[in-house]
Structure formats: structure tokens, C-alpha cells
Design an enzyme around this catalytic site. Structure first.
Site, PDB file in Angstrom:
ATOM      1  N   TYR A  52      74.471  19.501   4.529  1.00 22.30           N
ATOM      2  CA  TYR A  52      73.484  18.628   3.822  1.00 22.30           C
ATOM      3  C   TYR A  52      72.978  18.419   5.440  1.00 22.30           C
ATOM      4  CZ  TYR A  52      77.490  15.983   5.289  1.00 22.30           C
ATOM      5  OH  TYR A  52      78.769  15.390   5.747  1.00 22.30           O
ATOM      6  N   GLU A  99      43.767  11.975  11.498  1.00 23.32           N
ATOM      7  CA  GLU A  99      45.523  11.522  11.401  1.00 23.32           C
ATOM      8  C   GLU A  99      46.653  12.638  11.885  1.00 23.32           C
ATOM      9  OE1 GLU A  99      47.642   8.814   7.892  1.00 23.32           O
ATOM     10  OE2 GLU A  99      45.568   9.204   7.488  1.00 23.32           O
ATOM     11  N   LYS A 151      55.548   7.075   3.413  1.00 21.52           N
ATOM     12  CA  LYS A 151      54.753   6.821   5.049  1.00 21.52           C
ATOM     13  C   LYS A 151      54.978   5.333   5.163  1.00 21.52           C
ATOM     14  CE  LYS A 151      50.308   8.613   6.195  1.00 21.52           C
ATOM     15  NZ  LYS A 151      49.489   9.628   6.174  1.00 21.52           N
TER      16      LYS A 151
END
Length: 116
Positions: free
Chosen positions: A53, A21, A98
Site C-alpha cells: 500500500y 481552477e 473535493k
């Protein structure tokens, strides 16, 4: 304390417990809240008095391209410490998602809160 938020920041990194993975970068989604005293920036209107940012996102993308992680928890801690240390934030709340990893599940992940 004031807060900058960065929502749905998509980044690429190698992440996962099985070695296969981590062979190819995958997309993770970050929601970030950065705590800082912005009172000086509110008066000065100067970028030097706040946390840029754009630089935060660039730095996150850079470090995630350089590292691989087995756990979303490790990835999250890495990002929190980067923001606290490099950008002198007072606190960080980070949600790491995820997406599309398990069938029938939109996303999985963690939420980490860190304060100096």
C-alpha cells in the site's frame, strides 16, 4: 475476496472544469478499497505476496502530480485503472472527495467501483 483499505489519503492535483481552477494544485481526499486474494500473504508474511500500500500511495501521488483533470470522475477512473493494471488488484472501490469547493458544502465527489 480480501480488502486493503486506505482511508483519507490526501493528495495534490490540478482539478476542475474552469481553466483557472487547474492552474494551482489542490487537495483531494481518497478513500480506497483494494480487493485481492491475500491468502498467500497471510501464510508467508511476505510483502511480495500482497499489494504494497505504500507503493500504491506513492504511485497515486506521482501520477496525480503529472496529470490534470477537469472532472473528479476522470480522476477517479484514472486511479482505479492504475491500481487494477499496475498492482494486479481484482477490484477497486474509490471515493474521491473535493473539499471546500462550494459554500455550505463540506465536500463533493464520486464513488467508483471497478472489477477485473
Amino acid at each position: 475476496m480480501d480488502t486493503i483499505f486506505l482511508e483519507q489519503v490526501k493528495v495534490q492535483t490540478k482539478l476542475g472544469v474552469p481553466e483557472w481552477e487547474r492552474t494551482v494544485p489542490q487537495t483531494v481526499i481518497l478513500d480506497i478499497e483494494i480487493g485481492y486474494d491475500f491468502s498467500k500473504a497471510c501464510l508467508s508474511d511476505a510483502i511480495e505476496d500482497t499489494i504494497d500500500y505504500g507503493q500504491v500511495v506513492a504511485r497515486i501521488r506521482e501520477t496525480l502530480a503529472e496529470h490534470s483533470f477537469k472532472l473528479v470522475e476522470s480522476l477517479g477512473e484514472h486511479i482505479c485503472q492504475l491500481i487494477l493494471q499496475e498492482f494486479k488488484a481484482q477490484s477497486v472501490k474509490l471515493k474521491v472527495s473535493k473539499p471546500g469547493i462550494l459554500p455550505g458544502l463540506r465536500a463533493l465527489g464520486v464513488i467508483i467501483n471497478r472489477t477485473l
